[in-house]
Design an enzyme around this catalytic site. Structure first.
Site, short mmCIF file in Angstrom:
data_model
loop_
_atom_site.label_atom_id
_atom_site.label_comp_id
_atom_site.label_asym_id
_atom_site.label_seq_id
_atom_site.Cartn_x
_atom_site.Cartn_y
_atom_site.Cartn_z
N ARG A 14 0.81 -1.26 -0.22
CA ARG A 14 -0.03 -0.04 -0.08
C ARG A 14 0.92 1.23 -0.13
O ARG A 14 0.63 2.03 -0.58
CB ARG A 14 -0.90 0.15 1.32
CG ARG A 14 -1.60 1.36 1.55
CD ARG A 14 -2.93 1.44 2.43
NE ARG A 14 -2.81 0.46 3.64
CZ ARG A 14 -2.24 0.61 4.55
NH1 ARG A 14 -1.35 1.62 4.87
NH2 ARG A 14 -2.10 -0.32 5.40
N TYR A 73 -17.05 17.59 -14.28
CA TYR A 73 -17.75 16.29 -14.25
C TYR A 73 -18.57 16.00 -13.11
O TYR A 73 -18.25 16.58 -12.08
CB TYR A 73 -16.24 15.27 -14.11
CG TYR A 73 -16.75 14.01 -13.80
CD1 TYR A 73 -17.73 13.35 -14.91
CD2 TYR A 73 -16.27 13.24 -12.77
CE1 TYR A 73 -17.93 12.09 -14.49
CE2 TYR A 73 -16.80 11.84 -12.39
CZ TYR A 73 -17.73 11.22 -13.45
OH TYR A 73 -17.79 10.16 -12.97
N ASP A 100 -7.70 19.72 -13.32
CA ASP A 100 -8.17 18.25 -13.68
C ASP A 100 -7.88 18.02 -15.22
O ASP A 100 -8.45 18.95 -16.05
CB ASP A 100 -9.59 18.11 -13.51
CG ASP A 100 -9.92 16.60 -13.78
OD1 ASP A 100 -9.48 16.08 -14.78
OD2 ASP A 100 -10.93 16.00 -13.36
N LYS A 143 -9.34 7.32 -18.37
CA LYS A 143 -9.61 7.79 -19.83
C LYS A 143 -8.52 7.47 -20.67
O LYS A 143 -8.03 6.60 -20.86
CB LYS A 143 -10.27 9.23 -19.42
CG LYS A 143 -11.29 9.44 -18.40
CD LYS A 143 -12.60 8.53 -18.98
CE LYS A 143 -13.66 8.65 -17.91
NZ LYS A 143 -13.60 8.58 -16.46
N1 PLP Z 1 -12.55 13.84 -13.88
C1 PLP Z 1 -12.83 13.82 -15.17
C2 PLP Z 1 -12.86 15.02 -15.99
C3 PLP Z 1 -13.75 12.55 -15.35
O1 PLP Z 1 -14.22 12.78 -16.83
C4 PLP Z 1 -14.12 11.76 -14.54
C5 PLP Z 1 -14.87 10.53 -15.16
O2 PLP Z 1 -15.28 10.53 -16.08
C6 PLP Z 1 -13.35 11.75 -13.59
C7 PLP Z 1 -12.61 12.71 -12.96
C8 PLP Z 1 -13.65 10.67 -12.28
O3 PLP Z 1 -12.78 9.51 -12.65
P1 PLP Z 1 -12.82 7.73 -12.61
O4 PLP Z 1 -14.32 7.62 -13.28
O5 PLP Z 1 -11.91 7.24 -12.97
O6 PLP Z 1 -13.16 7.56 -11.07
#
Ligand code: PLP
Length: 370
Positions: free
Chosen positions: A48, A100, A172, A197
């Protein structure tokens, strides 16, 4: 010697096993490591805390985003959550107003339970960000481009504001990836990814990443990652290392396909508007009529009607019922996420096949209506 990004990508994880000379990064499944003696360590004690396969991934992430340290998480949301652990009750974060839906949901839950405050601002307008700041503001959290409206924020301008108020800028960077945008070089302190993604790119790994600048943030994130323990498995780390090798090629192809399809959609009479910032593999578009949405989605054969993005396969998502369902309708409508809006993650397929499918469905919708 320092290498170009493409070279670094192709070599991700290589030369990590001098004992055997293995070209492909070994997958270290062991959760525990033998101590040579009391107070002695090979650098690995318990998985971990650190795992050699994860270390290779984390070093690659830091290098690609031009940060000092990388941290891998079990999902993008775990990465966002880990970063939010930097703050305490009463702290305020200024956040992009269309972001998101899962991040919005987490912010909302934390606001109710922990006393953190989130102020939603159109971060494409640096003046609005400046005006929203108070003495409680501790960070600015942005997505650029935004999801799903594809609005770009001037990261350098926002970084300037963050610096002058001595607060953190968190970006992000899931949509653009370090191939198109490296927020730390523009002044950001922390970069987050849903590695599920583009970094993963094949719709087969759920993971997240945090990349930080400077010693203090690295130490805090090291503690948070180890305390909470939402880390990816060694196999997932290996899959990500493998995927990063082709990130540049994938994004290049996704972008050229998206540019061609944005132009095609813009000119089609069934389309009301196309939201495409001119780069990247993501675009959104609004159909002329809301009643066309279910027909359009049901008739897709090549492009998948599915809820993710950034993979080699093309996906179309309906933000109203999928990614953004947790955002109240009035708020969605106010920012422009209407019920005619579809989000398109363009894949690496032959662009003509993608265009042919879109054309046949859209022509059909217009034809049936006349
Ligand atoms: N940030 C963005 C811009 C996203 O599109 C997403 C998921 O679609 C996330 C964070 C969250 O990621 P995860 O689905 O891998 O938990």
């Amino acid at each position: 010697m320092s290498y170009q990004l493409e070279t670094q990508l192709a070599q991700t994880g290589n030369r990590k096993d001098p004992a055997t000379g293995a070209v492909s990064l070994p997958i270290h499944l062991s959760t525990a490591y033998i101590h040579p003696g009391i107070g002695q360590s090979t650098g690995y004690d318990y998985s971990r805390t650190a795992n050699p396969t994860r270390t290779a991934l984390e070093e690659a992430l830091a290098l690609l985003e031009r940060g000092d340290s990388g941290f891998a998480f079990s999902s993008g949301m775990a990465a966002v959550h880990a970063v939010l652990q930097l703050f305490k009750s009463g702290d305020e974060l200024i956040v992009s107003e269309d972001l998101y839906g899962g991040s919005y949901r987490l912010f909302h839950q934390l606001e109710e339970r922990t006393g953190l405050n989130f102020k939603y601002v159109d971060t494409t307008l640096p003046n609005s960000v400046e005006k929203a700041l108070t003495t409680n503001s501790k960070a600015i959290f942005i997505e650029s481009p935004t999801n799903p409206l594809m609005k770009e924020t001037d990261i350098e301008a926002i970084a300037h504001i963050a610096k002058s108020h001595n607060i953190l800028l968190i970006v992000d960077n899931t949509f653009y990836t370090p191939i198109l945008q490296q927020p730390i070089t523009l002044g950001a302190d922390i970069v987050i990814h849903s590695a599920t993604k583009y970094l993963g790119g094949h719709n087969d790994v759920l993971a997240g990443a945090v990349i930080t600048k400077g010693q203090a943030l690295a130490e805090q994130l090291t503690t948070i990652q180890n305390s909470i323990g939402a880390v990816p498995s060694p196999l997932d780390c290996w899959l990500l290392v493998r995927s990063l090798k082709t990130l540049g090629l994938r994004v290049e192809r996704q972008q050229s396909n998206a540019q061609a399809l944005a132009a095609f959609l813009q000119a089609h009479p069934a389309i009301d508007s196309v939201l495409y910032p001119g780069q990247g593999g993501m675009l959104s578009f609004r159909l002329q009529r809301e009643e066309w949405v279910p027909l359009f989605l049901e008739r897709l054969e090549l492009i998948a009607f599915a809820e993710s993005l950034g993979g080699v396969e093309s996906f179309i998502t309906y933000p109203t019922t999928q990614t953004h369902a947790d955002i109240p309708v009035a708020e969605r409508e106010r920012v422009g996420i209407c019920a005619r809006l579809l989000r398109f993650s363009v894949g690496i397929e032959h662009v003509q096949d993608l265009q042919n499918e879109l054309q046949s469905i859209l022509d059909g919708l217009v034809g049936e209506d006349s």
